[in-house]
Write a protein that holds these residues in place. Structure first.
Motif, mmCIF file in Angstrom:
data_model
loop_
_atom_site.group_PDB
_atom_site.id
_atom_site.type_symbol
_atom_site.label_atom_id
_atom_site.label_comp_id
_atom_site.label_asym_id
_atom_site.label_seq_id
_atom_site.Cartn_x
_atom_site.Cartn_y
_atom_site.Cartn_z
ATOM 1 N N CYS A 53 40.573 63.507 64.322
ATOM 2 C CA CYS A 53 39.934 62.652 65.329
ATOM 3 C C CYS A 53 38.414 62.833 65.320
ATOM 4 O O CYS A 53 37.657 61.854 65.439
ATOM 5 C CB CYS A 53 40.488 62.958 66.713
ATOM 6 S SG CYS A 53 42.176 62.374 66.995
ATOM 7 N N PRO A 65 33.429 50.323 61.832
ATOM 8 C CA PRO A 65 34.775 50.053 61.276
ATOM 9 C C PRO A 65 34.673 49.634 59.822
ATOM 10 O O PRO A 65 33.615 49.207 59.357
ATOM 11 C CB PRO A 65 35.300 48.916 62.165
ATOM 12 C CG PRO A 65 34.071 48.268 62.718
ATOM 13 C CD PRO A 65 33.055 49.350 62.878
ATOM 14 N N PHE A 73 42.790 47.345 59.731
ATOM 15 C CA PHE A 73 42.342 48.370 60.677
ATOM 16 C C PHE A 73 42.709 47.973 62.100
ATOM 17 O O PHE A 73 43.251 48.791 62.872
ATOM 18 C CB PHE A 73 40.829 48.561 60.544
ATOM 19 C CG PHE A 73 40.271 49.659 61.403
ATOM 20 C CD1 PHE A 73 40.273 50.977 60.972
ATOM 21 C CD2 PHE A 73 39.731 49.366 62.653
ATOM 22 C CE1 PHE A 73 39.756 51.992 61.769
ATOM 23 C CE2 PHE A 73 39.216 50.364 63.451
ATOM 24 C CZ PHE A 73 39.222 51.685 63.004
ATOM 25 N N LEU A 77 45.519 49.848 64.486
ATOM 26 C CA LEU A 77 45.097 50.393 65.774
ATOM 27 C C LEU A 77 45.927 49.806 66.915
ATOM 28 O O LEU A 77 46.333 50.525 67.841
ATOM 29 C CB LEU A 77 43.610 50.117 65.995
ATOM 30 C CG LEU A 77 42.987 50.694 67.270
ATOM 31 C CD1 LEU A 77 43.123 52.215 67.304
ATOM 32 C CD2 LEU A 77 41.524 50.276 67.380
ATOM 33 N N SER A 81 48.479 51.920 69.303
ATOM 34 C CA SER A 81 48.282 51.884 70.753
ATOM 35 C C SER A 81 49.551 51.442 71.464
ATOM 36 O O SER A 81 49.939 52.013 72.498
ATOM 37 C CB SER A 81 47.116 50.948 71.106
ATOM 38 O OG SER A 81 45.921 51.358 70.474
ATOM 39 N N VAL A 136 46.211 58.205 62.987
ATOM 40 C CA VAL A 136 44.788 58.568 62.939
ATOM 41 C C VAL A 136 44.360 58.827 61.500
ATOM 42 O O VAL A 136 43.241 58.484 61.096
ATOM 43 C CB VAL A 136 44.525 59.803 63.827
ATOM 44 C CG1 VAL A 136 43.101 60.288 63.674
ATOM 45 C CG2 VAL A 136 44.821 59.472 65.291
ATOM 46 N N LEU A 139 43.834 55.370 59.860
ATOM 47 C CA LEU A 139 42.619 54.717 60.358
ATOM 48 C C LEU A 139 41.367 55.392 59.820
ATOM 49 O O LEU A 139 40.413 54.723 59.400
ATOM 50 C CB LEU A 139 42.623 54.726 61.889
ATOM 51 C CG LEU A 139 43.722 53.899 62.570
ATOM 52 C CD1 LEU A 139 43.731 54.152 64.072
ATOM 53 C CD2 LEU A 139 43.543 52.416 62.287
ATOM 54 N N THR A 140 41.354 56.716 59.829
ATOM 55 C CA THR A 140 40.199 57.441 59.308
ATOM 56 C C THR A 140 40.054 57.226 57.810
ATOM 57 O O THR A 140 38.935 57.064 57.295
ATOM 58 C CB THR A 140 40.329 58.941 59.616
ATOM 59 O OG1 THR A 140 40.509 59.130 61.016
ATOM 60 C CG2 THR A 140 39.103 59.703 59.155
#
Length: 491
Positions: A53, A65, A73, A77, A81, A136, A139-140
């Motif tokens: 994170c 982003p 992406f 996300l 969520s 995560v 996304l990272t």
């Protein structure tokens, strides 16, 4: 001036932290996730999630982003969520009946427990880490791989990490067969388990690593034999030897896991992948053979590649099929699946709470399946997900699969030289998602993190920037970061 100070500090910071440094840190976290027994303990899970994170936050602040595949992406996300909110919803008190299961309803009445969807709210909250970690990581990975100058850098690192762990697994299996990472080995004494406890997880991990290594070995031969690339051709010998060596080591480690499904599905993924590699070679180098102007000759080469893949398939799967023939298909996991289906039928709408399979299944278990084994998992990710999460799980799973297939299709359509990376993603998905039908490899946090990092690398290759169409419809020459000139077709 005071208003511009934070922006100035961010600019100064961005000058000192290069995208490549963030990529190296990211890959280091991936290795740390795989090594400690597949990250099965909650403490290392929490530590890796915190570090990931922080890395993702720094990357977003510095670079924003990702530019490639922005919808990927955003979709990832949104799905994460939604899943996090659903899992939290399972742990809060609700005013209505959570399911049609009378057993649990009576138990809650006798214990005066709170009316929550999850039968174990604390376990559900703790299990949220298993969703957060790969999400995560993905996304990272999209951010750091997007900013890297080298498209294949992340995949090369992951392939090398799999090869090094395979060599360590071989050393451990041959010279320290009774140990696992320095501790006494308690299960799967006859199988190679490098850093994971379960041999099936090891097989899926090494199968994925082998697919990447074969792809990079294929790439090492994709150099034109003209004068412009003579230096590249001479410098490619060492990478070829390196990828040959780690591929053989990974292949040996995969076979020694003795995982029937893992070996079989890896062989099937290679069988699917091989003809595409052959056709890719013909498309890029049509003059590499004797004037392949004949369409029939092209078809013959692809068929020959398919036969070669079939040979590898039989070589891979023969030992697994022999073990299945000796032991038979009678397995406790197949025996309990009807009980899992029955439990899912009683809790299909809201589920029983993420991470509560062990607690819930004990009330449905049939004694005819034996009384000695303890089932922490359903050995079928889809059944377990449906039981614990409810109807939202198959919906989300289908959305994720559809998104992946669209990404691979787009990458194959829009890329030229690197379009086989899209097929690599498809072959890996066949391996991982197929193994999830009979085992729980993807539920092990260490492997799920590794697979998420792999997917982020493939997405960035599939969505590499293409040049804007010029006034003419001719193809544009685009120079890649590895100083190789590639003809990128513009659609």
């Amino acid at each position: 001036m005071a208003h511009d100070l934070p922006h100035f500090l961010f600019q100064m910071t961005s000058l000192r932290i290069s995208p490549d440094l963030l990529l190296y840190i990211y890959c280091g976290l991936i290795v740390l996730s795989v090594v400690p027994f597949g990250l099965v303990d909650i403490l290392p899970q929490t530590l890796i999630l915190i570090l990931m994170c922080i890395l993702g936050g720094v990357a977003v602040v510095l670079y924003g982003p990702p530019e490639r595949g922005q919808w990927v992406f955003g979709t990832a996300l949104a799905i994460f969520s939604l899943m996090a909110l659903w899992i939290l919803f399972q742990t809060v008190e609700i005013p209505f009946t959570r399911s049609d299961d009378l057993v649990w309803a009576k138990a809650r009445t006798m214990a005066a427990a709170a009316k929550t969807i999850s039968v174990e709210p604390a376990d559900t909250l703790a299990a949220l880490l298993q969703i957060a970690l790969p999400a995560v990581t993905f996304l990272t990975g999209l951010i750091v791989a997007d900013r890297s100058k080298d498209d294949q850098a992340m995949l090369r690192f992951l392939a090398s990490a799999a090869g090094i762990l395979a060599m360590y697994g071989l050393y451990q299996f041959l010279f320290l067969p009774d140990t696992l990472l320095g501790e006494t080995k308690k299960a799967y004494q006859e199988s190679l388990t490098a850093t994971f406890v379960n041999r099936n997880t090891n097989a899926t991990f090494f199968g994925l690593g082998l697919l990447m290594q074969l792809t990079l070995l294929f790439d090492s031969f994709l150099f034109k034999t003209d004068k412009a690339s003579a230096e590249l051709q001479s410098n490619a010998t060492l990478p070829r030897l390196y990828y040959c060596f780690i591929s053989l080591a990974t292949f040996a480690a995969l076979m020694l896991t003795q995982s029937r499904a893992g070996v079989f599905l890896t062989a099937f993924a290679i069988l699917v992948y091989t003809p595409f590699l052959a056709s890719q070679w013909l498309r890029i180098f049509p003059n590499s053979f004797v004037r392949l102007g004949s369409r029939w000759l092209r078809v013959a080469v692809v068929i020959a590649a398919a036969c070669l893949g079939t040979g590898f398939f039989l070589l891979f799967a023969s030992k697994a099929m022999l073990r299945a023939n000796i032991q038979g298909l009678e397995d406790a996991r197949f025996c309990i699946w009807p009980d899992v289906v029955r439990a899912t039928y009683n809790n299909w709408l809201f589920g029983t709470g993420f991470g509560t399979f062990r607690t819930v299944f004990s009330g449905y278990r049939d004694s005819r399946c034996g009384i000695f084994n303890i089932f922490d998992r359903a050995h079928n990710t889809y059944l377990e997900g449906f039981l614990t999460l409810g109807v939202i799980f198959p919906v989300v799973a289908l959305l994720v699969l559809a998104a992946l297939l669209f990404i691979f299709w787009r990458g194959y359509r829009n890329r030229r030289r690197n379009r086989h990376y899209a097929v690599l993603g498809l072959a890996a998905t066949i391996l991982v998602w197929g193994h999830a039908l009979v085992d729980f490899s993807i539920q092990i946090p260490g492997f799920s993190v590794f697979y998420a990092a792999f997917l982020s690398g493939v997405v960035c290759v599939c969505y590499k920037h293409t040049l804007k169409p010029a006034a003419s419809k001719n193809a544009a020459l685009h120079k890649y970061n590895n100083d190789e000139i590639e003809l990128e077709l513009i659609y």
